[in-house]
Design a protein around this motif. Structure first.
Motif, PDB file in Angstrom:
ATOM      1  N   ILE A   1       0.835  -1.210   0.000  1.00  0.00           N
ATOM      2  CA  ILE A   1       0.000   0.000   0.000  1.00  0.00           C
ATOM      3  C   ILE A   1       0.866   1.255   0.000  1.00  0.00           C
ATOM      4  O   ILE A   1       0.595   2.218  -0.715  1.00  0.00           O
ATOM      5  N   ILE A   2       1.917   1.239   0.809  1.00  0.00           N
ATOM      6  CA  ILE A   2       2.805   2.399   0.889  1.00  0.00           C
ATOM      7  C   ILE A   2       3.461   2.657  -0.457  1.00  0.00           C
ATOM      8  O   ILE A   2       3.582   3.812  -0.898  1.00  0.00           O
ATOM      9  N   ARG A   3       3.862   1.577  -1.133  1.00  0.00           N
ATOM     10  CA  ARG A   3       4.518   1.727  -2.438  1.00  0.00           C
ATOM     11  C   ARG A   3       3.520   2.142  -3.517  1.00  0.00           C
ATOM     12  O   ARG A   3       3.757   3.102  -4.267  1.00  0.00           O
ATOM     13  N   ASP A   4       2.410   1.444  -3.573  1.00  0.00           N
ATOM     14  CA  ASP A   4       1.446   1.678  -4.659  1.00  0.00           C
ATOM     15  C   ASP A   4       0.811   3.063  -4.609  1.00  0.00           C
ATOM     16  O   ASP A   4       0.506   3.657  -5.642  1.00  0.00           O
ATOM     17  N   TYR A   5       0.592   3.573  -3.390  1.00  0.00           N
ATOM     18  CA  TYR A   5      -0.073   4.867  -3.253  1.00  0.00           C
ATOM     19  C   TYR A   5       0.912   6.001  -2.948  1.00  0.00           C
ATOM     20  O   TYR A   5       0.493   7.115  -2.629  1.00  0.00           O
ATOM     21  N   ASP A   6       2.194   5.681  -3.040  1.00  0.00           N
ATOM     22  CA  ASP A   6       3.239   6.694  -2.843  1.00  0.00           C
ATOM     23  C   ASP A   6       3.006   7.495  -1.563  1.00  0.00           C
ATOM     24  O   ASP A   6       3.020   8.729  -1.553  1.00  0.00           O
TER      25      ASP A   6
ATOM     26  N   GLY B   1     -10.007   7.231   2.940  1.00  0.00           N
ATOM     27  CA  GLY B   1      -8.617   7.572   2.645  1.00  0.00           C
ATOM     28  C   GLY B   1      -7.631   6.942   3.602  1.00  0.00           C
ATOM     29  O   GLY B   1      -7.901   5.886   4.194  1.00  0.00           O
ATOM     30  N   LEU B   2      -6.488   7.582   3.778  1.00  0.00           N
ATOM     31  CA  LEU B   2      -5.428   7.049   4.627  1.00  0.00           C
ATOM     32  C   LEU B   2      -5.901   6.954   6.075  1.00  0.00           C
ATOM     33  O   LEU B   2      -6.629   7.814   6.564  1.00  0.00           O
TER      34      LEU B   2
ATOM     35  N   ASP C   1       2.444  12.075   5.163  1.00  0.00           N
ATOM     36  CA  ASP C   1       1.145  11.509   5.518  1.00  0.00           C
ATOM     37  C   ASP C   1       1.194  10.861   6.898  1.00  0.00           C
ATOM     38  O   ASP C   1       0.200  10.846   7.623  1.00  0.00           O
ATOM     39  N   PHE C   2       2.370  10.315   7.247  1.00  0.00           N
ATOM     40  CA  PHE C   2       2.558   9.654   8.540  1.00  0.00           C
ATOM     41  C   PHE C   2       3.943  10.001   9.084  1.00  0.00           C
ATOM     42  O   PHE C   2       4.861  10.330   8.332  1.00  0.00           O
ATOM     43  N   ILE C   3       4.065   9.920  10.404  1.00  0.00           N
ATOM     44  CA  ILE C   3       5.345  10.124  11.077  1.00  0.00           C
ATOM     45  C   ILE C   3       5.656   8.882  11.915  1.00  0.00           C
ATOM     46  O   ILE C   3       4.844   8.461  12.740  1.00  0.00           O
ATOM     47  N   VAL C   4       6.832   8.298  11.696  1.00  0.00           N
ATOM     48  CA  VAL C   4       7.299   7.172  12.516  1.00  0.00           C
ATOM     49  C   VAL C   4       8.383   7.698  13.453  1.00  0.00           C
ATOM     50  O   VAL C   4       9.353   8.326  13.000  1.00  0.00           O
ATOM     51  N   THR C   5       8.211   7.465  14.740  1.00  0.00           N
ATOM     52  CA  THR C   5       9.160   7.949  15.741  1.00  0.00           C
ATOM     53  C   THR C   5       9.772   6.792  16.506  1.00  0.00           C
ATOM     54  O   THR C   5       9.057   5.916  16.994  1.00  0.00           O
ATOM     55  N   PHE C   6      11.102   6.790  16.603  1.00  0.00           N
ATOM     56  CA  PHE C   6      11.818   5.831  17.445  1.00  0.00           C
ATOM     57  C   PHE C   6      12.266   6.585  18.698  1.00  0.00           C
ATOM     58  O   PHE C   6      12.830   7.672  18.594  1.00  0.00           O
TER      59      PHE C   6
ATOM     60  N   CYS D   1       3.725   5.126  15.310  1.00  0.00           N
ATOM     61  CA  CYS D   1       3.399   5.665  13.987  1.00  0.00           C
ATOM     62  C   CYS D   1       2.169   6.544  14.144  1.00  0.00           C
ATOM     63  O   CYS D   1       1.177   6.120  14.738  1.00  0.00           O
ATOM     64  N   ARG D   2       2.237   7.773  13.630  1.00  0.00           N
ATOM     65  CA  ARG D   2       1.119   8.709  13.759  1.00  0.00           C
ATOM     66  C   ARG D   2       0.724   9.242  12.385  1.00  0.00           C
ATOM     67  O   ARG D   2       1.571   9.486  11.532  1.00  0.00           O
ATOM     68  N   LYS D   3      -0.555   9.431  12.219  1.00  0.00           N
ATOM     69  CA  LYS D   3      -1.058  10.029  10.983  1.00  0.00           C
ATOM     70  C   LYS D   3      -1.035  11.546  11.124  1.00  0.00           C
ATOM     71  O   LYS D   3      -1.404  12.094  12.160  1.00  0.00           O
ATOM     72  N   VAL D   4      -0.549  12.226  10.095  1.00  0.00           N
ATOM     73  CA  VAL D   4      -0.527  13.688  10.096  1.00  0.00           C
ATOM     74  C   VAL D   4      -1.930  14.169   9.752  1.00  0.00           C
ATOM     75  O   VAL D   4      -2.436  13.919   8.659  1.00  0.00           O
ATOM     76  N   ASN D   5      -2.557  14.837  10.688  1.00  0.00           N
ATOM     77  CA  ASN D   5      -3.955  15.244  10.528  1.00  0.00           C
ATOM     78  C   ASN D   5      -4.135  16.751  10.454  1.00  0.00           C
ATOM     79  O   ASN D   5      -3.235  17.531  10.764  1.00  0.00           O
ATOM     80  N   SER D   6      -5.338  17.135  10.066  1.00  0.00           N
ATOM     81  CA  SER D   6      -5.835  18.503  10.159  1.00  0.00           C
ATOM     82  C   SER D   6      -4.892  19.519   9.536  1.00  0.00           C
ATOM     83  O   SER D   6      -4.317  19.296   8.486  1.00  0.00           O
ATOM     84  N   ILE D   7      -4.717  20.658  10.216  1.00  0.00           N
ATOM     85  CA  ILE D   7      -3.958  21.770   9.645  1.00  0.00           C
ATOM     86  C   ILE D   7      -2.474  21.441   9.469  1.00  0.00           C
ATOM     87  O   ILE D   7      -1.784  22.127   8.709  1.00  0.00           O
ATOM     88  N   TYR D   8      -1.979  20.406  10.179  1.00  0.00           N
ATOM     89  CA  TYR D   8      -0.562  20.081  10.075  1.00  0.00           C
ATOM     90  C   TYR D   8      -0.186  19.625   8.673  1.00  0.00           C
ATOM     91  O   TYR D   8       0.967  19.705   8.279  1.00  0.00           O
TER      92      TYR D   8
END
Length: 212
Positions: free
Chosen positions: A72-77, A149-150, A114-119, A100-107
């Motif tokens: 999905i990540i590859r196909d939908y870039d 959508g995502l 589209d998403f942020i992965v944090t270690f 893993c967090r989805k970037v929402n709203s005004i951000y």
């Protein structure tokens, strides 16, 4: 090297009693207290809490291109940002290694992701490179697409079972040998047979170690 007070007029060959006392007080402070002191001085010391992590981005890209389940990540870039946090994270008393967090709203207007992965570095410092690869796969599997959508996918029972069957229940624990999921071939299957050697502390690991 001689230890003397800054304003001490004596030049003796013995450590300064004042510095000795201060050193002992500092050594006796609880770790939590030390962290609070450091935290209060972060601005003055120019310390950072988060940073863009190019090494995690490179690892994420390798995992995405190699793992079939991440099509999905590859196909939908889908665009993903990778962050390293120098602040530890806990959730309901459990240690969180990554999330893993989805970037929402005004951000979305400011962030090109589209998403942020944090270690979380304080919680993952002990991990081997192979463990971090599995952790990265674990987080990237949160990314999905629904009717609107995502979306951020929760890990269901089947996903949890799959991770356990492939890597063992303590794959993210201390001193664990895990397969290199980027090695290809039958290497992963062969190495997963080594799982389950260390059964002591399983209950503790389940309570204190968590991935997002």
């Amino acid at each position: 090297m001689r230890l003397i007070c800054e304003k001490c007029i004596r030049e003796c060959d013995f450590p300064c009693a004042a510095l000795d006392t201060l050193s002992k007080v500092y050594s006796d402070l609880k770790t939590e207290s030390k962290l609070e002191i450091i935290k209060s001085l972060r601005k003055e010391l120019s310390l950072i809490d988060y940073e863009v992590a190019d090494d995690l981005r490179e690892l994420g890209e390798k995992i995405i291109s190699s793992m079939p389940e991440l099509y999905i990540i590859r196909d939908y870039d889908i665009k993903i940002g990778f962050i390293r946090s120098y602040e530890a994270k806990r959730d309901k008393g459990r240690q969180v290694n990554a999330d893993c967090r989805k970037v929402n709203s005004i951000y979305t207007a400011y962030l090109p992701f589209d998403f942020i992965v944090t270690f979380y570095e304080p919680n993952t410092y002990y991990m081997t490179e192979n463990q971090k690869k599995i952790l990265m796969l674990h987080e990237l599997r949160h990314i999905g697409i629904g009717e609107r959508g995502l979306r951020l996918e929760p890990h269901d029972i089947e996903d949890f079972k799959d991770i356990i069957e492939r890597f063992g229940i303590e794959w993210n624990g201390f001193d664990q040998e895990v397969p290199d999921i980027l090695a290809g071939g039958d290497n992963e299957k062969e190495n997963t047979k080594q799982k389950g050697k260390k059964k002591q502390g399983m209950a503790t690991s389940r309570k204190t170690n968590k991935n997002g």
